[in-house]
Write a protein that holds these residues in place. Sequence first.
Motif, PDB file in Angstrom:
ATOM      1  N   ARG A   1       1.075  -1.280  -0.482  1.00  0.00           N
ATOM      2  CA  ARG A   1      -0.115   0.108   0.452  1.00  0.00           C
ATOM      3  C   ARG A   1       0.934   1.604   0.135  1.00  0.00           C
ATOM      4  NH1 ARG A   1      -4.983   0.663   4.499  1.00  0.00           N
ATOM      5  NH2 ARG A   1      -4.969   2.264   2.703  1.00  0.00           N
ATOM      6  N   THR A   2       2.385   1.227   0.443  1.00  0.00           N
ATOM      7  CA  THR A   2       2.978   2.349   0.750  1.00  0.00           C
ATOM      8  C   THR A   2       4.271   2.032  -0.812  1.00  0.00           C
ATOM      9  OG1 THR A   2       3.978   1.123   2.425  1.00  0.00           O
ATOM     10  CG2 THR A   2       1.780   2.728   3.103  1.00  0.00           C
TER      11      THR A   2
ATOM     12  N   ARG B   1      -3.313   7.359   5.818  1.00  0.00           N
ATOM     13  CA  ARG B   1      -4.331   6.556   4.705  1.00  0.00           C
ATOM     14  C   ARG B   1      -3.900   6.456   3.714  1.00  0.00           C
ATOM     15  NH1 ARG B   1      -8.664  10.269   2.372  1.00  0.00           N
ATOM     16  NH2 ARG B   1      -9.201   8.317   1.666  1.00  0.00           N
ATOM     17  N   PHE B   2      -2.293   6.780   3.738  1.00  0.00           N
ATOM     18  CA  PHE B   2      -1.497   7.213   2.483  1.00  0.00           C
ATOM     19  C   PHE B   2      -0.392   6.740   2.738  1.00  0.00           C
ATOM     20  CE2 PHE B   2      -4.993   9.727   1.083  1.00  0.00           C
ATOM     21  CZ  PHE B   2      -5.627   8.709   0.109  1.00  0.00           C
TER      22      PHE B   2
ATOM     23  N   MET C   1      -5.347  13.253   5.194  1.00  0.00           N
ATOM     24  CA  MET C   1      -4.094  12.760   5.455  1.00  0.00           C
ATOM     25  C   MET C   1      -4.367  11.312   6.428  1.00  0.00           C
ATOM     26  SD  MET C   1      -1.037  10.900   4.406  1.00  0.00           S
ATOM     27  CE  MET C   1       0.563  10.735   4.710  1.00  0.00           C
ATOM     28  N   VAL C   2      -4.823  12.151   7.487  1.00  0.00           N
ATOM     29  CA  VAL C   2      -4.854  11.003   9.013  1.00  0.00           C
ATOM     30  C   VAL C   2      -6.005  10.903   9.048  1.00  0.00           C
ATOM     31  CG1 VAL C   2      -4.905  11.023  10.923  1.00  0.00           C
ATOM     32  CG2 VAL C   2      -3.750  13.445  10.024  1.00  0.00           C
ATOM     33  N   ARG C   3      -6.139   9.376   9.296  1.00  0.00           N
ATOM     34  CA  ARG C   3      -7.833   9.057   9.613  1.00  0.00           C
ATOM     35  C   ARG C   3      -8.434   9.813  10.565  1.00  0.00           C
ATOM     36  NH1 ARG C   3      -7.737   3.566   6.611  1.00  0.00           N
ATOM     37  NH2 ARG C   3      -5.645   1.930   6.861  1.00  0.00           N
ATOM     38  N   GLU C   4      -9.508   8.934  10.166  1.00  0.00           N
ATOM     39  CA  GLU C   4     -10.321   9.756  11.289  1.00  0.00           C
ATOM     40  C   GLU C   4     -10.098   8.960  12.625  1.00  0.00           C
ATOM     41  OE1 GLU C   4     -14.346  10.010  10.119  1.00  0.00           O
ATOM     42  OE2 GLU C   4     -14.040  11.554   8.268  1.00  0.00           O
ATOM     43  N   ALA C   5     -10.696   7.342  12.581  1.00  0.00           N
ATOM     44  CA  ALA C   5     -10.117   6.592  13.467  1.00  0.00           C
ATOM     45  C   ALA C   5      -8.874   5.659  13.518  1.00  0.00           C
ATOM     46  CB  ALA C   5     -11.393   5.704  14.265  1.00  0.00           C
TER      47      ALA C   5
ATOM     48  N   ALA D   1      -6.433  -6.200  11.977  1.00  0.00           N
ATOM     49  CA  ALA D   1      -7.072  -6.075  10.808  1.00  0.00           C
ATOM     50  C   ALA D   1      -6.621  -5.363   9.320  1.00  0.00           C
ATOM     51  CB  ALA D   1      -8.941  -4.733  10.933  1.00  0.00           C
ATOM     52  N   ALA D   2      -5.819  -6.649   8.490  1.00  0.00           N
ATOM     53  CA  ALA D   2      -5.372  -5.532   7.316  1.00  0.00           C
ATOM     54  C   ALA D   2      -6.347  -4.818   6.496  1.00  0.00           C
ATOM     55  CB  ALA D   2      -5.346  -6.956   6.285  1.00  0.00           C
ATOM     56  N   PRO D   3      -5.102  -3.544   6.555  1.00  0.00           N
ATOM     57  CA  PRO D   3      -6.197  -2.549   5.602  1.00  0.00           C
ATOM     58  C   PRO D   3      -6.283  -3.377   4.483  1.00  0.00           C
ATOM     59  CG  PRO D   3      -3.352  -2.352   6.479  1.00  0.00           C
ATOM     60  CD  PRO D   3      -4.158  -3.329   6.444  1.00  0.00           C
TER      61      PRO D   3
END
Length: 425
Positions: A336-337, A392-393, A411-415, A422-424
């Motif tokens: 993912r990155t 997120r990224f 950029m930042v996740r809400e939670a 849990a896998a992204p």
Amino acid sequence: MTIEPAEAPAPVLQPVASSERVELIDVVRGLALFGILAANIRGFAGPAVTYYAMPHLYWPALHDRIAQAFIDTFIQAKFITIFAFLFGVGFAVQLQRATGRGGRFGWTFARRLFVLALFGLVHGLLIWFGDILLVYALTGFVLLLFRKRTDKTIAVWALVCYLLLPLAGIAGYVAWTHGFATPSFPQPEQAELLRLTRVFGDGSWMEIQKQRMSDVVAYNWGYFLVFFWQILGLFLLGVLAWRKRFFTPAPESLPRYRRAMVWGLAAGVTGNIAVTALRWAFDPRPFPSTPISLTLALTQTIAVPMLSLGYVCLAIVLMHDPAWHARLRRFGYVGRTALTNYLLQSILGTLIFYSYGLGLFGTVGPSVLIVATVVIFALQVYASGCWLERFRFGPVEWLWRRLTYKGPLPMVREAPVATADAAPA
């Protein structure tokens, strides 16, 4: 008088959401990055002039030659093949989703490629000569010409493009046997290898920079037209694979993947062992073409993609086993990155081996580099998982998207998401 309603503007395309990602593709991309690091690390630790064809001239010890033979047999070229294949898959995924939303895909993808080319220029000129991003970006512009082509057309072009390089090798051999001049590939002198070791191991930043720019022109950009066709062929195979739902297999189709895995691994391992053995025995130069070098090239044309196919099918089969899924999902964090981690590998590699870092250039061979590869990649897996708990990224992925798409891009996740449980997506 009737007033025609104004045509609605085309939707503004946005990055693929986390919920739309295919975990299997991310896992395979992460596995490919491990193989790329294992193959590239000798290019961080030794001169570019020996990196591709003649590493044994720089590391002649038996244990290093055995380690390098293992890399050449099972890793070299196999994972960069998978990586190029996945670029085509990514193109097809974005095209399909843009078409479904009614967006203008061509200009958006062209902007993505332009930004990727800028990353490639920075990478190749300022970090490490062995950049692939610029090559992928330039080839990607040609890929746009195939977005509306039929499956049959794409399959034919993929086959022709992939086979063009070995066919050119045959033509070169015929020309050589009939007395025509062909390019030479001289063996580097020991004095030149010592000079390069001094430059990268003890030289100033400016000395290294001059050599780095020379290397990227001679050993990367200089061969672009040679490898362009094979890369385009792999891109097109990736497009075809997505259209044929290769990465979304139904449970009842798994026996076919197992058969492809067995055939791919059997043919790929056998062929690559033969290539490595012939290289060890005859030490052929790439140019001019000889019967041995031509045999090696033709064998690799089949053996490399077969082993790559075996690896990908193995990952697909294992991902359908719950225990293996839990183990392999962590590679998806790196997948993912991928752009961030690809660049990070070059930054870490040059900092470890060049004089402006630890200055270990030329002091360790392939037998130690294999261990270093595992350590560096394990750290990347861990760091990528920690990063995705909050963001997120990846940082470079965010910049790539921000320069491509319009509008805000949080950029930042809400939670935070616990990657251990849990896998992204």
